[in-house]
Design an enzyme around this catalytic site. Structure first.
Site, PDB file in Angstrom:
ATOM      1  NE  ARG A  90      -3.638   0.181   2.265  1.00  0.00           N
ATOM      2  CZ  ARG A  90      -4.241  -0.654   3.125  1.00  0.00           C
ATOM      3  NH1 ARG A  90      -3.924  -0.621   4.403  1.00  0.00           N
ATOM      4  NH2 ARG A  90      -5.138  -1.490   2.709  1.00  0.00           N
ATOM      5  NE  ARG A  94       5.307   2.391   6.196  1.00  0.00           N
ATOM      6  CZ  ARG A  94       4.990   3.535   5.603  1.00  0.00           C
ATOM      7  NH1 ARG A  94       5.578   3.900   4.480  1.00  0.00           N
ATOM      8  NH2 ARG A  94       4.059   4.304   6.114  1.00  0.00           N
ATOM      9  CB  CYS A 110      -9.928  -9.967  13.686  1.00  0.00           C
ATOM     10  SG  CYS A 110      -8.526 -10.096  12.549  1.00  0.00           S
ATOM     11  NE  ARG A 112      -4.745  -8.148   7.375  1.00  0.00           N
ATOM     12  CZ  ARG A 112      -3.598  -7.806   7.990  1.00  0.00           C
ATOM     13  NH1 ARG A 112      -3.035  -8.645   8.834  1.00  0.00           N
ATOM     14  NH2 ARG A 112      -3.033  -6.651   7.720  1.00  0.00           N
ATOM     15  CG  ASP A 307      -5.513   1.292   8.309  1.00  0.00           C
ATOM     16  OD1 ASP A 307      -5.207   1.883   7.251  1.00  0.00           O
ATOM     17  OD2 ASP A 307      -4.918   0.291   8.737  1.00  0.00           O
ATOM     18  CE  LYS A 314      -1.400   0.867  10.277  1.00  0.00           C
ATOM     19  NZ  LYS A 314      -0.941   0.275   8.996  1.00  0.00           N
TER      20      LYS A 314
HETATM   21  C1  LIG Z   1       0.010  -0.556   8.876  1.00  0.00           C
HETATM   22  C2  LIG Z   1       0.532  -0.978   7.595  1.00  0.00           C
HETATM   23  C3  LIG Z   1       1.871  -0.746   7.256  1.00  0.00           C
HETATM   24  C4  LIG Z   1       2.847  -0.089   8.193  1.00  0.00           C
HETATM   25  O1  LIG Z   1       2.516   1.213   8.490  1.00  0.00           O
HETATM   26  P1  LIG Z   1       3.461   2.081   9.435  1.00  0.00           P
HETATM   27  O2  LIG Z   1       2.721   3.351   9.592  1.00  0.00           O
HETATM   28  O3  LIG Z   1       4.787   2.214   8.742  1.00  0.00           O
HETATM   29  O4  LIG Z   1       3.607   1.317  10.724  1.00  0.00           O
HETATM   30  C5  LIG Z   1       2.297  -1.154   6.020  1.00  0.00           C
HETATM   31  N1  LIG Z   1       1.471  -1.749   5.147  1.00  0.00           N
HETATM   32  C6  LIG Z   1       0.177  -1.966   5.442  1.00  0.00           C
HETATM   33  C7  LIG Z   1      -0.692  -2.600   4.421  1.00  0.00           C
HETATM   34  C8  LIG Z   1      -0.341  -1.590   6.671  1.00  0.00           C
HETATM   35  O5  LIG Z   1      -1.619  -1.826   6.962  1.00  0.00           O
HETATM   36  S1  SF4 Z   2      -4.962 -11.153  13.251  1.00  0.00           S
HETATM   37 FE1  SF4 Z   2      -5.416 -12.636  14.879  1.00  0.00          FE
HETATM   38  S2  SF4 Z   2      -4.484 -11.794  16.734  1.00  0.00           S
HETATM   39 FE2  SF4 Z   2      -4.601 -10.121  15.217  1.00  0.00          FE
HETATM   40  S3  SF4 Z   2      -6.546  -9.076  15.657  1.00  0.00           S
HETATM   41 FE3  SF4 Z   2      -6.958 -10.653  14.093  1.00  0.00          FE
HETATM   42  S4  SF4 Z   2      -7.613 -12.450  15.286  1.00  0.00           S
HETATM   43 FE4  SF4 Z   2      -6.572 -11.070  16.714  1.00  0.00          FE
END
Ligand SMILES: *Cc1c(COP(=O)(O)O)cnc(C)c1O
Ligand code: SF4
Length: 383
Positions: A90, A94, A110, A112, A307, A314
């Site tokens: 994104r 990184r 979560c 995800r 986010d 973010k």
């Molecule tokens: C949170 C995140 C990062 C890292 O973000 P930082 O602000 O550098 O900690 C990188 N890639 C994705 C997809 C993220 O969700």
């Molecule tokens: S990825 Fe796993 S540990 Fe992280 S918030 Fe989701 S369920 Fe919790």
């Protein structure tokens, strides 16, 4: 079998077992069975004081999860921003690599939720493809191992991944995001620490939401990682009924510092389907930041971020009244006691003003950085 794997296997995964432990009747069991997996490790179970408390809410399914129909499965558009499976790219420099979809516990909120805990996640060759992508993309200097929870990988797989990543010269930082130290501290073994140590710089951002999570065993696990030279940060999700309270949050942040974990991000809850009942207003988060900044160690104050839905990344949020006004003459500032102060600009400016200078400040950007220039040391020493 390693001890930690046995302990993980002893986790509660069936609602009947949870019901038996807490003396719930059958109707209540029916209510807590939903579509999403549950897992509660012995450490987490031992910190539940009563049904419905802050730990319970994070790990026990709620019928409200199934009543949330319209929300998106993937509000951050992670899937559309994945050039190869399980790798989200994104930001320019990184990328985030999901190395597993297994977690020690399944957090009800979560982001995800669409993929954690389901069978058949990493298919053969996918990890190699993701690593090949990172090798080709020389602009990536920071990779975040995420999931799921990367610290649930067995030692040999963890080592294989770290070793492969360290053959990529442009990858400077390796970060891991994990809830393992706080929920399955037995997994932090001397052997794991030995592996991690070989591939520094490795940073870890640990997930913690409530001060009760910092048990003596959890703190000992954090200490082992810190002793292995891993800088530890914390990520916290702002959750209704769990930690949407300044006193709880202050205790959490102070406990984290005691465990040598530096609060990094406080997240506004995402729009993920099945998690709507955890969302708070944005003002709640700003109020918490205001209750921390100046009132306790600056080290204890995380960045409060949203986010952005749609994959914008973010975005930091500060209470807008810290920088009440900014123009060519100076900044009107409000401190933690609500007292007002004036910071004058250098005479004639210095020709390097940011575009917002001169406009009425709309709120949101960190004030000290706006005025932070190398000829104005007075404004930046404590940042
Ligand atoms: C949170 C995140 C990062 C890292 O973000 P930082 O602000 O550098 O900690 C990188 N890639 C994705 C997809 C993220 O969700
Ligand atoms: S990825 Fe796993 S540990 Fe992280 S918030 Fe989701 S369920 Fe919790």
């Amino acid at each position: 079998m390693d001890d930690w794997k046995k302990i993980l296997a002893d986790s509660i995964v069936k609602p009947e077992d949870l019901a038996a432990l807490f003396g719930l009747d059958e109707k209540e069991i029916d209510a807590i069975v939903g579509d999403y997996p549950m897992r509660i490790t012995p450490t987490v179970l031992s910190t539940i004081k009563e049904k419905g408390d802050a730990i319970w809410k994070q790990v026990v399914p709620d019928p409200l999860e199934m009543a949330d129909f319209d929300a998106p499965d993937d509000p951050l558009e992670e899937d559309t921003m994945s050039p190869v499976p399980h790798l989200v790219h994104r930001y320019p420099d990184r990328a985030l690599l999901m190395v597993t979809n297994q977690c020690p516990i399944y957090c009800r909120f979560c982001t995800r939720k669409r993929l954690v805990g389901k069978p058949g996640f990493l298919k053969k060759g996918e990890l190699d493809r993701a690593i090949a992508y990172l090798r080709e993309h020389t602009e990536v200097r920071d990779v975040i191992l995420s999931g799921g929870d990367p610290l649930l990988l067995p030692d040999h797989l963890m080592e294989r991944i770290l070793k492969a990543l360290r053959t990529i010269p442009h990858l400077e930082l390796i970060r891991l995001g994990s809830r393992v130290p706080g929920t399955l501290p037995q997994r932090i073994t001397p052997k794991l620490c030995e592996i991690v140590k070989k591939y520094h710089p490795i940073y870890m951002n640990l997930h913690f939401n409530h001060p009760d999570e910092l048990t003596p065993e959890v703190k000992a696990a954090c200490a082992m990682l810190a002793d292995a030279g891993v800088p530890l940060g914390a990520q916290t999700v702002l959750l209704k009924g769990v930690n949407d309270d300044p006193d709880v949050m202050k205790r959490l942040m102070q406990q984290l510092l005691l465990a040598r974990v530096k609060p990094y991000y406080l997240y506004q809850a995402d729009l993920t389907k099945g998690t709507n009942h955890f969302r708070t207003t944005v003002e709640t988060g700003m109020h918490i930041i205001r209750s921390l900044q100046g009132h306790t160690s600056g080290m204890a104050v995380p960045h409060f971020v949203i986010d952005a839905p749609g994959g914008g990344g973010k975005i930091p949020i500060l209470p807008p009244d810290y920088l009440m006004h900014l123009d060519e003459d100076g900044a009107v500032l409000k401190n933690y006691e609500n007292k007002t102060f004036h910071y004058p600009q250098p005479a004639g400016g210095n020709g390097r003003e940011l575009p917002m200078v001169g406009a009425r400040h709309a709120g949101g950007s960190p004030p000290a950085r706006t005025g932070c220039r190398d000829d104005e040391h007075g404004g930046c020493i404590d940042r």
